[in-house]
Write a protein that holds these residues in place. Structure first.
Motif, PDB file in Angstrom:
ATOM      1  N   PHE A  57     -98.788  45.816  79.825  1.00  0.00           N
ATOM      2  CA  PHE A  57     -98.943  44.427  80.227  1.00  0.00           C
ATOM      3  C   PHE A  57     -98.869  43.483  79.020  1.00  0.00           C
ATOM      4  N   ALA A  58     -99.409  43.921  77.886  1.00  0.00           N
ATOM      5  CA  ALA A  58     -99.471  43.060  76.706  1.00  0.00           C
ATOM      6  C   ALA A  58     -98.137  42.911  76.002  1.00  0.00           C
ATOM      7  N   LEU A  59     -97.247  43.896  76.120  1.00  0.00           N
ATOM      8  CA  LEU A  59     -96.057  43.944  75.271  1.00  0.00           C
ATOM      9  C   LEU A  59     -94.737  43.709  75.998  1.00  0.00           C
ATOM     10  N   ALA A  60     -94.743  43.691  77.311  1.00  0.00           N
ATOM     11  CA  ALA A  60     -93.479  43.737  78.042  1.00  0.00           C
ATOM     12  C   ALA A  60     -93.014  42.386  78.558  1.00  0.00           C
ATOM     13  N   ASP A  61     -91.705  42.191  78.536  1.00  0.00           N
ATOM     14  CA  ASP A  61     -91.076  41.179  79.375  1.00  0.00           C
ATOM     15  C   ASP A  61     -90.890  41.766  80.775  1.00  0.00           C
ATOM     16  N   ARG A  62     -90.513  43.050  80.802  1.00  0.00           N
ATOM     17  CA  ARG A  62     -90.446  43.789  82.065  1.00  0.00           C
ATOM     18  C   ARG A  62     -91.016  45.184  81.852  1.00  0.00           C
ATOM     19  N   ILE A  63     -91.626  45.711  82.896  1.00  0.00           N
ATOM     20  CA  ILE A  63     -92.175  47.065  82.879  1.00  0.00           C
ATOM     21  C   ILE A  63     -91.362  47.924  83.837  1.00  0.00           C
ATOM     22  N   GLN A  99     -92.171  40.828  67.720  1.00  0.00           N
ATOM     23  CA  GLN A  99     -90.978  41.006  68.548  1.00  0.00           C
ATOM     24  C   GLN A  99     -90.405  39.669  68.999  1.00  0.00           C
ATOM     25  N   LEU A 100     -91.279  38.745  69.387  1.00  0.00           N
ATOM     26  CA  LEU A 100     -90.823  37.432  69.836  1.00  0.00           C
ATOM     27  C   LEU A 100     -90.266  36.617  68.669  1.00  0.00           C
ATOM     28  N   ARG A 101     -90.942  36.690  67.527  1.00  0.00           N
ATOM     29  CA  ARG A 101     -90.515  35.892  66.363  1.00  0.00           C
ATOM     30  C   ARG A 101     -89.157  36.350  65.838  1.00  0.00           C
ATOM     31  N   LEU A 102     -88.929  37.662  65.822  1.00  0.00           N
ATOM     32  CA  LEU A 102     -87.674  38.195  65.297  1.00  0.00           C
ATOM     33  C   LEU A 102     -86.588  38.301  66.368  1.00  0.00           C
ATOM     34  N   GLY A 103     -86.960  38.077  67.636  1.00  0.00           N
ATOM     35  CA  GLY A 103     -85.985  38.203  68.716  1.00  0.00           C
ATOM     36  C   GLY A 103     -85.462  39.609  68.884  1.00  0.00           C
ATOM     37  N   LEU A 104     -86.330  40.600  68.658  1.00  0.00           N
ATOM     38  CA  LEU A 104     -85.908  42.007  68.709  1.00  0.00           C
ATOM     39  C   LEU A 104     -85.753  42.501  70.143  1.00  0.00           C
ATOM     40  N   THR A 105     -84.731  43.283  70.369  1.00  0.00           N
ATOM     41  CA  THR A 105     -84.611  44.043  71.610  1.00  0.00           C
ATOM     42  C   THR A 105     -85.441  45.311  71.439  1.00  0.00           C
ATOM     43  N   CYS A 106     -86.386  45.535  72.347  1.00  0.00           N
ATOM     44  CA  CYS A 106     -87.321  46.655  72.181  1.00  0.00           C
ATOM     45  C   CYS A 106     -87.389  47.514  73.435  1.00  0.00           C
ATOM     46  N   ILE A 107     -87.477  48.819  73.204  1.00  0.00           N
ATOM     47  CA  ILE A 107     -87.887  49.759  74.250  1.00  0.00           C
ATOM     48  C   ILE A 107     -89.183  50.399  73.756  1.00  0.00           C
ATOM     49  N   TYR A 108     -90.220  50.257  74.544  1.00  0.00           N
ATOM     50  CA  TYR A 108     -91.555  50.717  74.152  1.00  0.00           C
ATOM     51  C   TYR A 108     -92.036  51.725  75.184  1.00  0.00           C
ATOM     52  N   VAL A 109     -92.439  52.887  74.724  1.00  0.00           N
ATOM     53  CA  VAL A 109     -92.915  53.956  75.607  1.00  0.00           C
ATOM     54  C   VAL A 109     -94.431  54.051  75.522  1.00  0.00           C
ATOM     55  N   THR A 110     -95.099  54.087  76.669  1.00  0.00           N
ATOM     56  CA  THR A 110     -96.557  54.247  76.680  1.00  0.00           C
ATOM     57  C   THR A 110     -97.005  54.779  78.041  1.00  0.00           C
ATOM     58  N   HIS A 111     -98.219  55.334  78.061  1.00  0.00           N
ATOM     59  CA  HIS A 111     -98.857  55.693  79.321  1.00  0.00           C
ATOM     60  C   HIS A 111    -100.049  54.778  79.589  1.00  0.00           C
ATOM     61  N   ASP A 112    -100.243  53.764  78.720  1.00  0.00           N
ATOM     62  CA  ASP A 112    -101.384  52.858  78.794  1.00  0.00           C
ATOM     63  C   ASP A 112    -100.937  51.562  79.475  1.00  0.00           C
ATOM     64  N   GLN A 113    -101.456  51.292  80.680  1.00  0.00           N
ATOM     65  CA  GLN A 113    -101.007  50.117  81.419  1.00  0.00           C
ATOM     66  C   GLN A 113    -101.392  48.815  80.727  1.00  0.00           C
ATOM     67  N   ASN A 114    -102.532  48.770  80.036  1.00  0.00           N
ATOM     68  CA  ASN A 114    -102.918  47.550  79.338  1.00  0.00           C
ATOM     69  C   ASN A 114    -101.939  47.248  78.197  1.00  0.00           C
ATOM     70  N   GLU A 115    -101.489  48.292  77.524  1.00  0.00           N
ATOM     71  CA  GLU A 115    -100.497  48.139  76.471  1.00  0.00           C
ATOM     72  C   GLU A 115     -99.190  47.608  77.059  1.00  0.00           C
TER      73      GLU A 115
END
Length: 371
Positions: A203-209, A185-201
């Motif tokens: 924390f690892a993937l977000a610019d903002r939660i 995501q960082l390398r390609l500069g992608l705008t992402c919306i990621y859905v999860t119920h896992d807080q560790n996931e």
């Protein structure tokens, strides 16, 4: 590509899945929608993708309004320039990896040369270029998820939507793919919306939660601030703060408060200023904030030092780099505590201990947001 969601409402009969939902996502930003099942996070994503028709509100992707309830605009999913990766891989087992990724391009009647170029570029991006001619049914779960990701990337979307794409994988593979997804995501500069119920996931993937409850965003911030400053004990509990106890608060001075536990004869000193609230409050302490020592008769008696209590270990669970303890305090509740193995000897069930807590690690929070 920027995404803006304005006053979005989604109803199914009398049930409201989204209540005046608002969210702005910057170009190249990764937003994680985090919450328990039924909170509305997948519904919000499906509205952006065009898979659900909202009741009202607006959705703007880039410079284009793709949904406007008042104006009657509802752009079809295939014209919104977004890619979507689902929880189920949705891979065609009778096709090769190449054919799976190429399928959407074939339907657009692109030349074979361009298809090959774009598919191989997408497979290279996800590290599957050597598997192009392999049958999809011969892939591992992690490889199938990479194929699903490549199938979205080959369309060169302006934004990528991911609906719990790692939930079907084993824990070790899930941890590795989190890092790979974030790097991609960082390398390609992608705008992402990621859905999860896992807080560790999250924390690892977000610019903002964006934490969701009941079809609303109740807190949105960086992972670091969300972790350090949940705004309610309900959110803290969801984020892994396993020590949450109802309490009454007494102010000693501007920088010193005391939490009197409602169900136990125990007081906890806090140097953190609690939010102003007229409702119920709870004491919240992360397991790693406790310090555990084997009981020492030469040490000051518990009660002579603030936030230091005697107790007995009920369960000691060795986890490799740390030990998870359940400790019954003599005059208080059973607490969950964690200690790095490097910080001291591993204690055993039945051992007497003294537990201490720095006042700056004792958070006093409202139990829930006002209605």
């Amino acid at each position: 590509m920027k995404i803006e969601i304005q006053q979005l409402k989604l109803q199914y009969g009398k049930f409201t899945a989204l209540h005046e939902f608002n969210l702005q996502i910057q170009d190249g930003e990764s937003i994680v929608l985090l919450g328990q099942s039924g909170c509305g996070k997948t519904s919000a994503m499906r509205c952006v993708a065009g898979l659900e028709r909202p009741t009202s509100g607006r959705i703007i992707i880039g410079e284009n309004t793709v949904f406007d309830g008042a104006a009657g605009i509802n752009t079809p999913p295939n014209k919104r320039n977004v890619g979507m990766v689902f929880q189920s891989y949705a891979i065609w087992p009778h096709m090769t990896v190449f054919e799976n990724v190429a399928y959407s391009l074939v339907t657009r009647k692109i030349s074979k040369a361009d298809i090959r170029k774009q598919v191989m570029a997408a497979l290279t991006t996800v590290g599957l270029q050597a598997f192009a001619e392999r049958g999809a049914s011969l892939l591992s779960g992690g490889q199938m998820q990479r194929v699903a990701l490549a199938r979205s990337l080959v369309m060169q979307p302006g934004a990528l939507l991911l609906d719990e794409p790692l939930s079907n994988l084993d824990a070790r593979l899930r941890d590795r793919l989190r890092v790979e997804l974030r790097e991609l995501q960082l390398r390609l500069g992608l705008t992402c919306i990621y859905v999860t119920h896992d807080q560790n996931e999250a924390f690892a993937l977000a610019d903002r939660i964006a934490i969701m409850q009941g079809g609303r965003i109740v807190q949105i911030d960086t992972p670091q601030n969300i972790y350090a400053n949940p705004i309610t004990s309900q959110i803290a509990d969801f984020l892994g703060v396993s020590n949450v106890f109802p309490c009454e608060v007494k102010k000693i001075n501007a920088d010193h408060h005391v939490a009197e536990l409602s169900d136990h004869a125990l007081t906890v000193h806090s140097s953190l200023i609690p939010p102003s609230t007229t409702g119920a409050t709870s004491l919240c302490v992360r397991p790693e904030s406790f310090r555990i020592q084997a009981a020492d008769p030469r040490a000051p008696a518990p009660g002579e030092t603030a936030n230091r209590w005697p107790g007995k270990i009920v369960v000691a669970s060795f986890q490799g780099g740390y030990v998870q303890y359940a400790i019954q305090l003599d005059q208080g509740p059973e607490i969950s505590a964690a200690q790095l193995t490097a910080e001291g000897p591993v204690l055993n069930s039945g051992d007497r201990v003294h537990v201490s807590l720095d006042p700056c690690a004792a958070q006093i929070l409202p139990s829930e947001l006002p209605a």
